[in-house]
Write an enzyme that holds these catalytic residues in place. Structure first.
Site, mmCIF file in Angstrom:
data_model
loop_
_atom_site.group_PDB
_atom_site.id
_atom_site.type_symbol
_atom_site.label_atom_id
_atom_site.label_comp_id
_atom_site.label_asym_id
_atom_site.label_seq_id
_atom_site.Cartn_x
_atom_site.Cartn_y
_atom_site.Cartn_z
ATOM 1 N N ARG A 153 -13.346 -14.247 -1.638
ATOM 2 C CA ARG A 153 -12.530 -14.816 -0.568
ATOM 3 C C ARG A 153 -13.337 -15.555 0.482
ATOM 4 N NH1 ARG A 153 -8.021 -9.925 -0.133
ATOM 5 N NH2 ARG A 153 -6.732 -10.730 -1.855
ATOM 6 N N ASP B 13 -8.057 -7.585 5.081
ATOM 7 C CA ASP B 13 -7.054 -8.403 4.399
ATOM 8 C C ASP B 13 -6.513 -9.505 5.301
ATOM 9 O OD1 ASP B 13 -7.194 -7.206 1.929
ATOM 10 O OD2 ASP B 13 -5.484 -5.871 2.236
ATOM 11 N N SER C 62 -12.158 1.741 -0.122
ATOM 12 C CA SER C 62 -11.407 2.929 0.266
ATOM 13 C C SER C 62 -10.525 3.402 -0.883
ATOM 14 C CB SER C 62 -10.545 2.623 1.492
ATOM 15 O OG SER C 62 -9.582 1.630 1.203
ATOM 16 N N GLN C 63 -10.134 2.487 -1.764
ATOM 17 C CA GLN C 63 -9.272 2.864 -2.882
ATOM 18 C C GLN C 63 -9.973 3.819 -3.846
ATOM 19 O OE1 GLN C 63 -7.768 -0.713 -4.707
ATOM 20 N NE2 GLN C 63 -6.415 -1.171 -3.012
ATOM 21 N N SER D 226 0.821 -1.206 0.000
ATOM 22 C CA SER D 226 0.000 0.000 0.000
ATOM 23 C C SER D 226 0.857 1.258 0.000
ATOM 24 C CB SER D 226 -0.932 -0.006 1.212
ATOM 25 O OG SER D 226 -1.827 -1.089 1.155
ATOM 26 N N ARG E 162 1.547 3.996 -3.320
ATOM 27 C CA ARG E 162 1.200 5.389 -3.050
ATOM 28 C C ARG E 162 2.424 6.286 -3.216
ATOM 29 N NH1 ARG E 162 -2.531 2.459 -0.344
ATOM 30 N NH2 ARG E 162 -4.560 3.387 0.178
ATOM 31 N N GLY F 167 -4.400 -3.409 -8.123
ATOM 32 C CA GLY F 167 -5.648 -2.714 -7.837
ATOM 33 C C GLY F 167 -5.432 -1.274 -7.423
#
Length: 464
Positions: free
Chosen positions: A379, A348, A202-203, A56, A60, A126
């Site tokens: 999942r 996750d 949230s992405q 992550s 970023r 993603g």
């Protein structure tokens, strides 16, 4: 990225992988390996380990550095498929990207687009898929094609694209509605106020926020409901601020403003991936061992580190420090069950918990994670099917599952091209009777050396 980094490595040719839509990269591991056998471990696992960098934070930081005017240096980069394709896309835009081990020197392009007709391929990344469209639409002139792996093409981004279009972004989806490939035209997104849902990803929110410094009018994001994982939005805002962005947000992250003005270069040290750390903490929990992860601790914003709180409820002993965490299995050797856990903030780690739940002395119920049905795999359905196939009693619900105590058998398991499935089932195999994992190379998405790290702990790992 140097030409050597773009060429054939680890048996993967980047151009071929792109043409095939496989998502593999020159940083992939286990290419052409059909299966990996993970053996049961006879005793406690005790180790101190430094883990690869956060996916992550890596992506970023790469994107913010590329959109800055000047040179940034990133240390501790995660060398994974997702990071490779993110860096390669930035190079194709004209950013200077040089990789030396886990250090990246990046000469940013700001709002300029030195290659205004670039075709970008992001594999299965993603984060890049959600963050790059706004940055392209808000930047300088150009027409860009953003394509992805077969897997990523099947993950629609309707909420994100709707928000970007409301702010003027010119984005077309020529093949599949609201999913890659995308055609994006620069200087189209002016920014301004926009309302959107935070309940899906949230992405999507981060993808709008990150475009704010490049947009003529900045952005003002108002969330109509709730943010499904607001820690990741907070991580985005923190990273943006480290690169000079001016942001303002309320405590609930439902009203956020980003001023126009661009990004500035920065030198950033990236911490370990807390999601990856959960598998190694889980190994300590199920073997009665002690594992210290030396490069992520309580100073992190990564929500998955809260998995140690769940382990504590299950009887584990936890020692916390700002830059490191130690987990020891229960003193009496048996994990506690009888838990009902809302895993939404750290979703996750859902499969990690499900993988150790059979070894508890009572049922473990997980809820709040309906959204993980739309990740690399469904999942919830996949882990329920896997546990049932190994003889564990499990109940599936729309937003989670309940796992009952049991002794899993050995088995041959599909990974469904999902890194979290592969890593979670590895932990289960170590604690039970072993497991054979098909197509194990999917771990390259976030932790290419995962099976090497297991072997370094003394766990039997055999490549097929």
């Amino acid at each position: 990225m140097t030409s050597a980094e773009s060429a054939t490595r680890n048996g993967v040719d980047a151009a071929t992988a792109e043409a095939e839509g496989s998502g593999l990269s020159p940083w992939s591991a286990l290419v052409g390996v059909p299966h990996v056998d993970v053996a049961p471990h006879p005793g406690p696992i005790t180790a101190e380990i430094a883990l690869p960098g956060s996916k992550s934070y890596s992506n970023r930081a790469l994107l913010c550095a590329a959109m800055a005017e000047g040179r940034s240096t990133l240390t501790g980069l995660l060398r994974s498929d997702d990071s490779y394709w993110c860096a390669e896309s930035l190079r194709r835009l004209g950013a200077g990207v040089t990789v030396d081990g886990t250090t990246v020197t990046l000469d940013g392009i700001g709002r300029r687009r030195p290659r205004p007709e670039a075709r970008l391929y992001i594999g299965s990344a993603g984060t890049t898929a959600r963050f790059l469209p706004g940055l392209l639409a808000a930047g300088g002139p150009g027409a860009f094609t953003l394509d992805a792996s077969r897997q990523m093409r099947g993950r629609p981004m309707a909420s994100l694209l709707l928000a970007l279009r409301r702010m003027g972004a010119d984005i077309d989806c020529p093949e599949t509605p609201d999913a890659p490939p995308l055609t994006i035209r620069g200087v189209s997104m002016l920014g301004g106020p926009v309302r959107m849902s935070g309940a899906l990803s949230s992405q999507f929110i981060s993808g709008v926020l990150m475009a704010g410094p490049l947009a003529l009018n900045g952005v003002h994001v108002m969330i109509d409901d709730h943010v499904v994982q607001k820690d990741y939005v907070a991580m985005t805002l923190d990273m943006m601020e480290q690169f000079g962005a001016v942001v303002e947000a309320d405590p609930d992250l439902t009203d956020m403003r980003v001023e126009t003005g661009g990004y500035r270069p920065a030198d950033i040290a990236l911490e370990a991936d807390a999601s990856t750390a959960t598998y190694f903490f889980a190994l300590a929990a199920v073997t009665g061992g002690t594992v210290t992860v030396t490069n992520v601790g309580t100073e992190t914003r990564q929500p998955d580190l809260r998995f140690i709180d769940v382990l504590e409820r299950m009887g584990c002993r936890v020692v916390r420090a700002p830059g490191a965490v130690t987990v020891a299995g229960p003193a009496d050797g048996r994990l506690r069950g009888g838990l009902d856990v809302d895993m939404r903030p750290l979703s996750d780690a859902t499969l990690t918990l499900a993988a150790i739940a059979p070894f508890a002395d009572g049922p473990v119920s997980i809820h709040g994670v309906a959204h993980i049905r739309k990740h690399e795999s469904d999942r919830i359905a996949v882990i329920c099917a896997a546990l049932a196939a190994l003889g564990v009693s499990v109940e599936e619900r729309p937003d989670g599952l309940t796992v009952h105590p049991g002794r899993p058998s050995s088995g041959v398991m599909e990974t469904h091209d999902d890194h979290r499935v592969a890593m979670a089932l590895s932990v289960l195999g170590v604690a039970a009777e072993g497991v054979r994992l098909l197509e194990p190379g999917c771990v390259s998405k976030t932790c290419p050396p995962f099976f090497d790290l297991l072997a370094d702990l003394g766990i039997g790992v055999t490549r097929g």
